[in-house]
Design a protein around this motif. Structure first.
Motif, short mmCIF file in Angstrom:
data_model
loop_
_atom_site.label_atom_id
_atom_site.label_comp_id
_atom_site.label_asym_id
_atom_site.label_seq_id
_atom_site.Cartn_x
_atom_site.Cartn_y
_atom_site.Cartn_z
N ARG A 207 0.82 -1.20 0.00
CA ARG A 207 0.00 0.00 0.00
C ARG A 207 0.86 1.26 0.00
O ARG A 207 0.49 2.29 -0.57
CB ARG A 207 -0.92 0.01 1.23
CG ARG A 207 -2.13 0.90 1.08
CD ARG A 207 -2.77 1.27 2.41
NE ARG A 207 -3.04 0.13 3.28
CZ ARG A 207 -4.21 -0.52 3.30
NH1 ARG A 207 -5.19 -0.15 2.52
NH2 ARG A 207 -4.38 -1.54 4.12
N SER A 232 1.24 -6.87 -2.19
CA SER A 232 0.45 -7.27 -1.02
C SER A 232 -1.02 -7.22 -1.40
O SER A 232 -1.38 -6.66 -2.44
CB SER A 232 0.70 -6.30 0.14
OG SER A 232 0.07 -5.06 -0.17
N GLN A 248 -0.46 -11.35 -6.23
CA GLN A 248 -0.58 -11.26 -4.77
C GLN A 248 0.24 -12.34 -4.07
O GLN A 248 0.14 -13.51 -4.39
CB GLN A 248 -2.05 -11.40 -4.36
CG GLN A 248 -2.25 -11.26 -2.86
CD GLN A 248 -3.72 -11.29 -2.49
OE1 GLN A 248 -4.55 -10.71 -3.19
NE2 GLN A 248 -4.06 -11.96 -1.41
N VAL A 249 1.04 -11.90 -3.11
CA VAL A 249 1.83 -12.82 -2.30
C VAL A 249 1.17 -12.92 -0.94
O VAL A 249 0.82 -11.90 -0.35
CB VAL A 249 3.28 -12.31 -2.14
CG1 VAL A 249 4.05 -13.16 -1.14
CG2 VAL A 249 3.99 -12.28 -3.49
N SER A 267 3.72 -3.66 5.31
CA SER A 267 3.87 -3.64 6.76
C SER A 267 4.32 -4.99 7.31
O SER A 267 4.99 -5.05 8.33
CB SER A 267 2.55 -3.21 7.41
OG SER A 267 1.53 -4.14 7.11
N GLN A 271 -0.78 -12.46 7.32
CA GLN A 271 -1.25 -13.09 6.08
C GLN A 271 -0.29 -12.83 4.92
O GLN A 271 -0.24 -13.61 3.99
CB GLN A 271 -2.65 -12.58 5.69
CG GLN A 271 -3.74 -13.01 6.64
CD GLN A 271 -4.01 -11.98 7.72
OE1 GLN A 271 -3.27 -11.02 7.88
NE2 GLN A 271 -5.09 -12.18 8.48
N HIS A 272 0.43 -11.74 4.96
CA HIS A 272 1.43 -11.52 3.92
C HIS A 272 2.65 -12.40 4.16
O HIS A 272 3.15 -13.06 3.25
CB HIS A 272 1.85 -10.05 3.83
CG HIS A 272 2.78 -9.78 2.68
ND1 HIS A 272 2.34 -9.66 1.40
CD2 HIS A 272 4.14 -9.68 2.63
CE1 HIS A 272 3.38 -9.48 0.59
NE2 HIS A 272 4.48 -9.49 1.31
N ASN A 286 10.81 0.42 4.49
CA ASN A 286 9.57 0.91 5.08
C ASN A 286 9.89 2.14 5.91
O ASN A 286 10.92 2.20 6.57
CB ASN A 286 8.96 -0.19 5.97
CG ASN A 286 7.50 0.09 6.27
OD1 ASN A 286 7.16 1.13 6.83
ND2 ASN A 286 6.64 -0.85 5.90
N LEU A 305 10.39 5.14 0.58
CA LEU A 305 10.67 4.27 -0.56
C LEU A 305 10.90 5.07 -1.84
O LEU A 305 11.63 4.63 -2.73
CB LEU A 305 9.54 3.25 -0.75
CG LEU A 305 8.16 3.72 -1.24
CD1 LEU A 305 8.06 3.63 -2.76
CD2 LEU A 305 7.08 2.85 -0.62
C1 LIG Z 1 -8.28 -13.96 5.06
C2 LIG Z 1 -7.24 -12.96 4.81
C3 LIG Z 1 -6.31 -13.24 3.84
C4 LIG Z 1 -5.32 -12.32 3.52
N1 LIG Z 1 -4.43 -12.67 2.55
C5 LIG Z 1 -3.44 -11.81 2.27
C6 LIG Z 1 -2.46 -12.14 1.28
O1 LIG Z 1 -2.53 -13.18 0.63
N2 LIG Z 1 -1.47 -11.25 1.05
C7 LIG Z 1 -1.37 -10.06 1.73
O2 LIG Z 1 -0.43 -9.31 1.46
N3 LIG Z 1 -2.29 -9.73 2.64
C8 LIG Z 1 -3.32 -10.55 2.92
N4 LIG Z 1 -4.26 -10.17 3.84
C9 LIG Z 1 -4.28 -8.78 4.31
C10 LIG Z 1 -3.31 -8.46 5.42
O3 LIG Z 1 -3.94 -8.69 6.65
C11 LIG Z 1 -2.90 -6.96 5.34
O4 LIG Z 1 -4.05 -6.17 5.37
C12 LIG Z 1 -2.10 -6.60 4.08
O5 LIG Z 1 -1.04 -7.52 3.90
C13 LIG Z 1 -1.53 -5.21 4.23
O6 LIG Z 1 -0.84 -4.84 3.04
P1 LIG Z 1 0.29 -3.73 3.09
O7 LIG Z 1 1.37 -4.19 3.97
O8 LIG Z 1 0.63 -3.39 1.68
O9 LIG Z 1 -0.47 -2.45 3.66
P2 LIG Z 1 -0.33 -1.74 5.05
O10 LIG Z 1 -0.48 -2.68 6.17
O11 LIG Z 1 -1.21 -0.56 4.99
O12 LIG Z 1 1.18 -1.28 5.07
C14 LIG Z 1 1.69 -0.26 4.26
C15 LIG Z 1 3.11 -0.01 4.71
O13 LIG Z 1 3.73 0.90 3.86
C16 LIG Z 1 4.56 1.76 4.62
N5 LIG Z 1 4.74 3.01 3.86
C17 LIG Z 1 3.80 3.91 3.49
N6 LIG Z 1 4.35 4.91 2.76
C18 LIG Z 1 5.66 4.62 2.66
C19 LIG Z 1 6.75 5.28 2.02
N7 LIG Z 1 6.61 6.42 1.34
N8 LIG Z 1 7.98 4.71 2.13
C20 LIG Z 1 8.16 3.56 2.81
N9 LIG Z 1 7.16 2.89 3.42
C21 LIG Z 1 5.92 3.42 3.35
C22 LIG Z 1 3.82 1.96 5.92
O14 LIG Z 1 4.71 2.31 6.95
C23 LIG Z 1 3.20 0.57 6.12
O15 LIG Z 1 4.02 -0.25 6.91
C24 LIG Z 1 -5.25 -11.08 4.19
C25 LIG Z 1 -6.18 -10.79 5.19
C26 LIG Z 1 -7.17 -11.71 5.50
C27 LIG Z 1 -8.13 -11.39 6.57
#
Ligand SMILES: Cc1cc2nc3c(=O)[nH]c(=O)nc-3n(C[C@H](O)[C@H](O)[C@H](O)COP(=O)(O)OP(=O)(O)OC[C@H]3O[C@@H](n4cnc5c(N)ncnc54)[C@H](O)[C@@H]3O)c2cc1C
Lengths: 321, 260
Positions: A207, A232, A248-249, A267, A271-272, A286, A305
């Protein structure tokens, strides 16, 4: 030595990486016999590769009846081969198809099955990593002919040259197994980058990448390393990197186990991690120093990033001269 | 169009999970028990079909007494009724036995479609829907990211593959399984939560289903857990703040690993 049936993963006669891993794993239990499901001529195209990794025999089940219907015909043909060859075990890839064939076969031949096996010992003890990588389990099939699906990138393929004989399998599929017809196969592959589950380097964006346009940064870093691109679920859900699923990983996406995994703006939710935890080396970028992804990272950069990624890409490209 | 949705109570995948020390089955006391995350997508898809085609949606679950919480949660989203298969002998059943129990329960119900999540978030075997297709002799439409019902018989899915999808066609009755790409599950409304408490839940034991207790449970499983352990924690890595040279430092690290 008893035969071990190995269901070959291939696309149009070109073996996928997991096939050599399956043949290697099979050799712990007996003599691998490769089972090729496909179109006429596929087994011949695969023969050299299958022999290179120790296949003593190839069963060629080449018929539209196995390729035009979902899963069920392959389970039916395998059940026939098990009856004929009395193998020590049946090995398949732990893919959607592989796991479904395994389940159907288990019901048909009244045998136990285990999925997602990462290590297979000579006595049939299978190691599995469960609960998003948190727990390691050793299990054994206790009934019938063990059916085991092997995780991708878990076993290191080792050659063991053999010259396999090819045996054509008489394919006759029941009407009951022809209920789900494959009307079309559509590839949405949009680049020549390596397939995510086969790649030795994966660069994933989350994200934090912020937009679909910004994903070009992730692609740039990936290309400098010859890597596959991953994402993600949050990034996929936000349409940063369509089509859904392919990249998707994680738990409901793909499980990868590359030499190097680079997590950018991710993050590190459980699940990731489920999909990348077993990567050999993990690097994270991050801006939040508390992000859980750093607990896994061999090397982490706490920073923006948008500054770190371009600099890293440039430095890698400069090294290549 | 009558639809049965398969639902499983599982430990929350966002929390720490483990097996039980005593019998090596999934620890269902430690974690927060929730409805299987992919099951919510199955319920949503069933409700959408009901809205378009009419009929009834029934939730079916196999699990201990406390799975009633999960049934109420499922019903609060909108299904009409539920069936709960519960029997002490079921504890520790493997996928093979579970598929036999669900197949027997489905034998008591009338349905055009059965819809399930593509895999449970605890076992993640991902084979149960295919095994039900095998046992019941109905079409397998699994791994869907899209489901279309044409008229009242022809059902088509887009099945996710590594690099795209397959279009799979079958006529009902069929079993469908879905991924989280298929829809966005609704949140239960307050009204839904209140109504769920009054919706009918029928309970079956194994003998009601004609399944013998010695074919299921831990002792009859066709595979056995020998041992398990926590994955050793990764040794602490290096974490550097970006002081304008973070990207270069990262590449230096990759060079020490002989990656670049
Ligand atoms: C049943 C179920 C299955 C799921 N399956 C998966 C799956 O297969 N894969 C998966 O990935 N997730 C899965 N999830 C979702 C998981 O719980 C998280 O919601 C998801 O992984 C979060 O994605 P993220 O880390 O990209 O986003 P976020 O948690 O929002 O993290 C974003 C990160 O980016 C960082 N960031 C923001 N801006 C910058 C910047 N400019 N420079 C550096 N860092 C920055 C932030 O500090 C933060 O740590 C599942 C959830 C459920 C309930």
């Amino acid at each position: 030595m008893a035969e071990v049936l190995v269901v070959v993963e291939h696309s149009g006669g070109a073996a996928k990486k997991i096939t050599s891993e399956l043949l290697t794993a099979a050799r712990a239990l007996g003599e691998p016999s490769a089972v090729v499901f496909g179109a006429a001529g596929d087994a011949d195209k695969l023969k050299d590769t299958l022999g290179e990794y120790g296949a003593q025999k190839i069963y060629a089940a080449e018929s539209a009846d196995v390729t035009d219907y979902l899963v069920a015909p392959r389970a039916e043909v395998l059940a026939g081969l098990v009856k004929q060859a009395s193998p020590a075990a049946v090995l398949l890839a732990s893919t959607t198809d592989g796991k479904e064939i395994a389940g159907r076969l288990a019901v048909k031949i009244e045998s136990g099955f285990l999925t997602g096996v990462t290590e297979l010992a000579a006595d049939g003890t299978a190691t599995q990593v469960v609960f998003a990588g948190a727990v390691i389990v050793k299990s054994k099939v206790t009934k019938g002919t063990p059916i085991l699906t092997i995780a991708t990138n878990a076993v290191t393929a080792e050659p063991a040259a053999a010259t396999p004989s090819v045996e054509a399998v008489e394919v006759s599929v029941s009407d009951a197994a022809k209920k789900a017809k494959v009307a079309d196969r559509v590839s949405e592959k949009k680049s020549s980058r390596p397939e995510l589950t086969e790649a030795s380097i994966v660069v994933s964006g989350g994200r934090g990448v912020g937009s679909a346009e910004n994903f070009a940064l992730i692609e740039g870093l990936a290309d400098s390393l010859g890597a596959a691109v991953g994402a993600s679920r949050a990034a996929v859900d936000s349409d940063f990197y369509p089509p859904p699923h392919q990249f998707q990983v994680g738990q409901t996406g793909k499980t990868v186990s590359p030499n190097l995994y680079v997590a950018v703006g991710i993050s590190g939710a459980i699940q990731h991690r489920a999909g990348m935890q077993t990567s050999k080396t993990i690097v994270a970028i991050n801006k939040d120093e508390e992000a859980p992804i750093f607990e896994l990272a061999d090397f982490g950069v706490v920073g923006d990033l948008f500054k770190v990624v371009p600099q890293a890409t440039e430095a890698i490209n400069a090294r290549k001269g | 169009m009558n639809i049965v949705v398969l639902v499983k109570q599982v430990p929350d995948s966002g929390l720490e999970r483990n097996l039980r020390q005593d019998d090596k089955t999934v620890d269902r006391d430690a974690g927060n028990l929730v409805i299987g995350e992919l099951d919510e997508y199955a319920i949503e898809e069933a409700l959408k079909l009901k809205e378009a085609h009419g009929g009834e949606v029934t939730v079916l679950t196999v699990g201990p007494e406390k799975a009633t919480e999960t049934i109420r949660k499922a019903l609060s989203m909108g299904p009409d009724k539920a069936v709960h298969v519960s029997d002490p002998a079921i504890h520790g059943s493997d996928t093979v036995a579970t598929s036999a129990i669900i197949a027997a329960a489905l034998g008591k119900l009338e349905y055009d479609l059965v819809i399930a999540g593509a895999e449970s978030t605890d076992g993640q075997t991902g084979a149960l829907p295919a095994m039900l297709s095998e046992r019941l002799g109905i079409a397998q439409l699994t791994g869907a990211r899209k489901l279309t019902v044409d008229g009242d018989k022809l059902t088509t899915i887009e099945r996710q593959t590594d690099d795209g999808y397959e279009v799979i066609e079958a006529t009902t009755p069929a079993i469908v399984s879905v991924w989280d790409t298929i829809n966005e599950p609704r949140y239960p409304s307050f009204k839904g939560i209140m109504q769920a408490k009054k919706k009918p839940v029928e309970t079956y034991s194994l003998s009601d289903l004609g399944v013998s207790a010695d074919q299921v449970g831990l002792d009859s499983a066709w595979s056995e857990v020998l041992e398990f352990s926590g994955r050793p924690p990764k040794g602490a890595g290096v974490k550097v703040p970006d002081e304008g040279d973070g990207g270069s430092k990262l590449v230096e690290f990759l060079a020490t690993q002989k990656i670049v």
